[in-house]
Design an enzyme around this catalytic site. Structure first.
Site, mmCIF file in Angstrom:
data_model
loop_
_atom_site.group_PDB
_atom_site.id
_atom_site.type_symbol
_atom_site.label_atom_id
_atom_site.label_comp_id
_atom_site.label_asym_id
_atom_site.label_seq_id
_atom_site.Cartn_x
_atom_site.Cartn_y
_atom_site.Cartn_z
ATOM 1 N N LYS A 1 -0.599 4.534 -0.314
ATOM 2 C CA LYS A 1 0.240 4.739 0.867
ATOM 3 C C LYS A 1 -0.487 5.593 1.900
ATOM 4 O O LYS A 1 -1.353 6.381 1.531
ATOM 5 C CB LYS A 1 1.527 5.468 0.444
ATOM 6 C CG LYS A 1 2.515 4.620 -0.322
ATOM 7 C CD LYS A 1 3.756 5.424 -0.676
ATOM 8 C CE LYS A 1 4.762 4.586 -1.443
ATOM 9 N NZ LYS A 1 5.357 3.497 -0.655
ATOM 10 N N ARG B 1 9.821 -2.886 -8.810
ATOM 11 C CA ARG B 1 10.323 -4.116 -9.415
ATOM 12 C C ARG B 1 9.607 -4.423 -10.723
ATOM 13 O O ARG B 1 10.181 -5.027 -11.630
ATOM 14 C CB ARG B 1 10.203 -5.261 -8.399
ATOM 15 C CG ARG B 1 8.785 -5.587 -7.995
ATOM 16 C CD ARG B 1 8.717 -6.389 -6.701
ATOM 17 N NE ARG B 1 8.971 -5.564 -5.520
ATOM 18 C CZ ARG B 1 8.990 -6.031 -4.273
ATOM 19 N NH1 ARG B 1 8.800 -7.311 -4.043
ATOM 20 N NH2 ARG B 1 9.221 -5.216 -3.271
HETATM 21 N N1 BES Z 1 9.293 3.483 -3.318
HETATM 22 C C1 BES Z 1 8.876 2.555 -2.341
HETATM 23 C C2 BES Z 1 9.976 2.205 -1.347
HETATM 24 C C3 BES Z 1 10.306 3.263 -0.343
HETATM 25 C C4 BES Z 1 9.480 3.490 0.727
HETATM 26 C C5 BES Z 1 11.479 3.965 -0.439
HETATM 27 C C6 BES Z 1 9.809 4.434 1.677
HETATM 28 C C7 BES Z 1 11.818 4.890 0.500
HETATM 29 C C8 BES Z 1 10.981 5.128 1.566
HETATM 30 C C9 BES Z 1 8.448 1.257 -3.005
HETATM 31 O O1 BES Z 1 7.834 1.400 -4.221
HETATM 32 C C10 BES Z 1 7.489 0.626 -2.083
HETATM 33 O O2 BES Z 1 6.436 1.174 -1.892
HETATM 34 N N2 BES Z 1 7.847 -0.524 -1.550
HETATM 35 C C11 BES Z 1 7.026 -1.202 -0.651
HETATM 36 C C12 BES Z 1 7.130 -2.657 -1.000
HETATM 37 C C13 BES Z 1 6.147 -3.522 -0.297
HETATM 38 C C14 BES Z 1 4.745 -3.201 -0.758
HETATM 39 C C15 BES Z 1 6.512 -4.946 -0.599
HETATM 40 C C16 BES Z 1 7.528 -0.945 0.765
HETATM 41 O O3 BES Z 1 8.749 -0.862 0.957
HETATM 42 O O4 BES Z 1 6.702 -0.788 1.656
HETATM 43 MN MN MN Z 2 5.772 1.714 -4.010
#
Ligand code: BES
Ligand code: MN
Ligand code: ZN
Length: 502
Positions: free
Chosen positions: A280, A354
């Protein structure tokens, strides 16, 4: 904090403070009217002089009001009487509590529970007042060396109900409100805990603490060796890059008959989500300690349930794991075999929730569930779609979805349903495996739920995406909200058939 209910008239109260409402524009509520008469127009005089308009949340603290036995009277603006809704009611209570806590009244008798809120009974008003109070008074300071406490904190509050006949109902509302608030506090405490302390083993430890506290709660932990034996290849892959072992904690609550089917709650418990190899960006990455908010919510709801001793069977699963980059970490391009046997091509290691949940969802088939609800900070897309106000709800079973929406409406812990139409499933197609873990930019919350739906065919299932609601971002207000504990607790209360309102 000590809570009680009482039915009395305002002028007879001998307390540090008595709290009454004033509507806009400068209109006394029925109880304020009573005080005004006794004090020979003292309050109406002040209003006439323009000291308080009655706008929602305005406060005026009075000392030594003539002929009044209480030391103080707190006038609270309640807005236009006809417009008073649930949200305003809660806000008014919160502002009142903050005011009392900062102005030296260590006890108070509150008449705001007599305000008319459309469609809500006294049970609801008292219970919401208890929950709102506990929410306001919460602080996470166990890791501060110097704690800031008000010099004279509020310690005791009495909520008034209109007649003596309503006392038993009010007492039940206090008991339920306290149990829900206790679950919310548990959720907040574990969610706010930093990720160097709160790892999957810490989550398992919290489950054990709950089991030690309540007779009808027990726990098991599924560790990596057991996951290996069970074929949970997807869950294990996510945790492989972390020095902290993955652990799935199972909390059993046995309140109903031995053979009545359990409700199963599954919480995403990423104690830190760095994104892994698909790392990230740095900004606000600390907030990914809240990626175990689903597990915290499940733990909190289990706490409430045990405290209420509800006559149902419930199993809570905390799917603990940490997503880190390392030379052992799983990669984009990897193809994983899930516990269900289905294969998944990893296109982004940040779509890890997931991958953990799918194996947990297969695992819980063994409990022959009445229904399964998973709770997860699953997608940033959900924050884009619904912001911080509503959790996303997706379900393949309409009755279950409606039960959850109902619970959400009753508790004020908002949720909004998104569709799970077949069309969206196409976005997960893979040339190399059964499907991918990534659905592309469009409808990210829905495609994530589509992914999960491929593992939930054997039972009634709903999914709550709490990415926007589990915590408040940034600044000094940052912290866990305790959501969706109150929605889940309400759902369980409804399921148990325990008496609530009038
Ligand atoms: N935990 C995150 C989702 C999230 C992001 C929750 C920001 C709250 C605030 C999840 O694991 C994630 O990183 N999801 C990605 C999915 C994408 C790679 C398809 C996202 O939402 O960017
Ligand atoms: Mn994630
Ligand atoms: Zn995540």
């Amino acid at each position: 904090m000590e809570f009680s209910v009482k039915s009395g008239s305002p002028e007879k109260q001998r307390s540090a403070c008595i709290v009454v409402g004033v509507f806009e524009p400068r209109r006394l509520s029925a109880v304020a009217e009573q005080l005004d008469e006794i004090s020979e127009g003292y309050i109406s005089n002040l209003l006439r002089r323009g000291d308080l308009e009655g706008k929602s949340g305005q406060m005026l603290l009075l000392h030594h009001v003539p002929n009044i036995l209480s030391e103080r009277v707190l006038l609270v603006g309640c807005g236009k009487e006809r417009e008073l809704d649930e949200r305003q009611y809660r806000q008014i209570i919160s502002k009142t509590i903050n005011n009392l806590n900062e102005t030296g009244s260590m006890e108070a008798v509150c008449f705001l529970t007599e305000l008319h809120v459309k469609g809500r009974d006294n049970y609801w008003k008292v219970r919401q007042a208890v929950e709102a109070t506990q929410d306001c008074l919460y602080s996470f300071d166990s890791l501060k060396t110097r704690k800031e406490e008000p010099r004279r904190p509020l310690r005791k509050i009495v909520f008034n109900v209109p007649t003596r006949r309503e006392l038993p109902l009010g007492e039940r509302a206090v008991a339920h409100g306290l149990a829900v608030a206790e679950g919310i506090n548990t959720c907040k405490n574990v969610a706010n805990m930093p990720p160097n302390i709160c790892n999957p083993a810490y989550l398992a430890e919290q489950a054990k603490i709950l089991a030690n506290e309540y007779d009808n709660v027990s726990t098991d932990v599924v560790d990596e060796a057991q996951m290996e034996a069970l074929g949970m290849g997807s869950y294990l892959a996510v945790g492989r890059g972390s020095a902290n072992e993955s652990m799935m904690s199972i909390i059993h609550y046995q309140g109903g008959d031995k053979d009545s089917k359990p409700i199963v709650l599954v919480g995403k418990g990423l104690t830190f989500d760095s994104g892994g190899i698909s790392i990230k960006p740095g900004e606000a990455m600390d907030e990914m300690k809240y990626d175990m908010g689903g597990a915290a919510g499940v733990l909190g709801a289990m706490h409430t349930l045990a405290e209420l001793n509800l006559p149902i069977n419930v199993i809570g699963v905390l799917a603990g794991c940490e997503n880190m980059p390392s030379s052992n970490a799983y990669r984009p391009g990897d193809i994983l075999t899930t516990m269900s046997g289905q294969t998944v091509e990893v296109l982004n290691t940040d779509a890890e929730g997931r991958l953990v949940l799918c194996d947990a969802l297969t695992y819980v088939e063994r409990f022959d569930p009445d229904c399964v609800i998973d709770v997860a900070t699953l997608t940033g897309a959900c924050v884009v779609a619904l912001g911080k106000h509503a959790s996303g709800l997706l379900s393949t079973h309409n009755p279950l979805a409606h039960e959850l929406l109902n619970a959400s409406d009753q508790s004020g812990d908002r949720a909004w349903r998104l569709p799970l139409w077949e069309e969206y499933q196409e976005q997960l197609e893979s040339p190399f495996a059964d499907f991918t873990n990534l659905g592309g930019r469009a409808a990210g919350t829905i495609t994530a739920a589509c992914f999960l739906s491929r593992f939930t065919k054997k039972y009634h299932w709903a999914h709550l995406d709490i990415a926007g609601t589990a915590w408040r971002s940034g600044g000094k207000d940052k912290g866990s909200t305790g959501r969706p504990v109150s929605m889940l607790s309400q759902f369980l209360l409804n399921k148990s058939g325990v008496e609530q309102g009038e």
